[in-house]
Write a protein that holds these residues in place. Structure first.
Motif, PDB file in Angstrom:
ATOM      1  N   ALA A  28       0.821  -1.202   0.000  1.00 33.76           N
ATOM      2  CA  ALA A  28       0.000   0.000   0.000  1.00 33.76           C
ATOM      3  C   ALA A  28       0.858   1.256   0.000  1.00 33.76           C
ATOM      4  O   ALA A  28       0.582   2.215  -0.723  1.00 33.76           O
ATOM      5  N   LEU A  29       1.917   1.271   0.802  1.00 36.50           N
ATOM      6  CA  LEU A  29       2.799   2.438   0.845  1.00 36.50           C
ATOM      7  C   LEU A  29       3.502   2.640  -0.488  1.00 36.50           C
ATOM      8  O   LEU A  29       3.681   3.775  -0.944  1.00 36.50           O
ATOM      9  N   ASN A  30       3.902   1.562  -1.140  1.00 30.97           N
ATOM     10  CA  ASN A  30       4.575   1.685  -2.437  1.00 30.97           C
ATOM     11  C   ASN A  30       3.660   2.255  -3.505  1.00 30.97           C
ATOM     12  O   ASN A  30       4.124   2.843  -4.484  1.00 30.97           O
ATOM     13  N   SER A  31       2.362   2.091  -3.320  1.00 32.64           N
ATOM     14  CA  SER A  31       1.414   2.574  -4.335  1.00 32.64           C
ATOM     15  C   SER A  31       1.059   4.037  -4.153  1.00 32.64           C
ATOM     16  O   SER A  31       0.331   4.606  -4.966  1.00 32.64           O
ATOM     17  N   THR A  32       1.556   4.690  -3.097  1.00 33.98           N
ATOM     18  CA  THR A  32       1.161   6.074  -2.806  1.00 33.98           C
ATOM     19  C   THR A  32       2.061   7.115  -3.451  1.00 33.98           C
ATOM     20  O   THR A  32       1.696   8.278  -3.532  1.00 33.98           O
TER      21      THR A  32
END
Length: 403
Positions: A28-32
């Protein structure tokens, strides 16, 4: 092992090692685009590059604060949107010693809303198509015939409603809701935003993902101009809202590289007069159009490209040097556009005074820098001088290569 609370105090460019995250949280963090997450020897490595903002990722809160400070970023962001003279009273910003962008933006928005909405929400006419049992407004004869087959009721009519449900108020309420969702502002600020939301309760709340109608400055909405500009700052940036696995993510993310490019484009456009400044205009590089280029900035006189520049949110080193890859890219742009001079614009550092003459290509590269930590008025002066230098270099090189 670093604690989750350490993610709430990241600085632009910081790397945090050994962070305990689940796989869903890491994905999720990588997608932000706010941080990048990679597996490490013990936990995860979290890197905050040149994107700032704040997001909530499930139960995690991640904040990346800019090097130049949240207040300066907001000043530059407003200026990049063409808002001149935005006043940010530092004494007013009592949210923290080092506030994040969303908290400051929420406070500015609440302050401006108190002034703009002092006389109540602005009303206006909205044209709507309705189906009614009595005649009101204008009858749509064709729709009446096609839908009702000669029956007298119900009636297909067009009505001009005098309402608070205007495009301007829809934009303001959407920005207010967005700030309430992810801004870590003081409770007093959140209470003022909640009051504004209740004040606009009759305004249609646009569903997430739907496009808002643009607003046009006019005499009628003059008192809302500054509030609408602030709403644009909230809504037009990279706003994160999605779900990855079991983790829901929402927040406010701003690329400093994008901000630098947009700011330079805006100020150069204002300084250029008759010369048009285009950003990220794609062009084919090869004859078969399989490769493309997108120079950051192109200057045209209406008929042809007269200059090209690339903005780099990087610092020149102590000797004024820059990565070779930056030069390769700009030489390619110049060759494709048939130009003899190109410009590299950096965010800070002292450039070497002499240009770089590329051997065998008859192309000259000139290096410039703009200090983002300076007051906005100083930045405007810097960019005006920058534009004068671009014009002078273009004229000199044109005559030089012809002779």
């Amino acid at each position: 092992m670093n604690r989750h609370s350490d993610l709430e105090a990241l600085r632009e460019g910081q790397v945090l090692e050994s962070v305990a995250l689940t796989r869903d949280e890491a994905a999720a963090l990588n997608s932000t685009d706010l941080v990048t997450v990679q597996p490490g020897a013990d936990g995860w490595r979290v890197t905050a590059a040149h994107t700032v903002g704040a997001i909530r990722c499930g139960d995690l809160v991640i904040r990346v604060r800019p090097k130049i400070g949240a207040l300066q970023v907001l000043r530059l962001l407003a200026r990049a949107h063409g808002v001149a003279g935005l006043k940010v009273d530092e004494l007013l910003i009592g949210v923290a010693e080092d506030p994040d962008i969303t908290a400051v933006l929420a406070l500015l928005f609440a302050e401006e809303a108190s002034t703009a909405m002092a006389a109540g929400p602005m009303r206006g006419y909205r044209t709507e198509e309705q189906t009614l049992s009595v005649l009101r407004g204008r009858l749509r004869l064709r729709d009446q015939e096609l839908r009702r087959f000669g029956r007298l009721v119900p009636l297909e009519v067009t009505v001009d409603e005098w309402t608070t449900d205007t495009d301007e108020n829809r934009r303001i309420r959407a920005a207010c809701r967005r700030l309430l969702l992810f801004a870590d502002a003081p409770q007093s600020t959140r209470d003022r935003l909640a009051h504004l939301d209740r004040l606009l309760a009759d305004v249609w709340l646009v569903p997430r993902g739907a496009l808002l109608a643009p607003w046009t400055p006019s005499r009628l909405n003059t008192r809302l101009h500054r509030l609408l500009h602030l709403a644009d700052l909230v809504l037009d940036q990279a706003t994160v809202e999605h779900r990855v696995g079991t983790v829901e993510v929402h927040g406010f993310v701003l690329s400093m590289a994008w901000l630098f490019e947009r700011l330079i484009q805006q100020l150069l456009t204002e300084a250029s007069g008759m010369v048009r400044v285009m950003a990220q205009h794609p062009r084919p590089l090869d004859i078969q159009a399989r490769l493309t280029i997108k120079p950051d900035l192109e200057f045209t006189d209406g008929a042809r490209v007269v200059a090209v520049a690339d903005t780099k949110y990087k610092l020149l080193d102590e000797q004024g040097k820059f990565p070779n890859a930056d030069a390769y890219q700009l030489v390619t742009y110049c060759a494709r556009l048939g130009l003899k001079v190109g410009h590299l614009i950096y965010a800070a550092g002292e450039p070497r005074p002499e240009p770089f003459d590329i051997d065998g290509a008859e192309i000259r590269l000139i290096i410039h820098s703009v200090d983002l930590q300076q007051p906005v008025a100083n930045l405007e002066s810097q960019v005006e001088t920058l534009f004068d230098n671009i014009v002078t270099a273009t004229e000199q090189q044109s005559s030089h290569w012809r002779s």
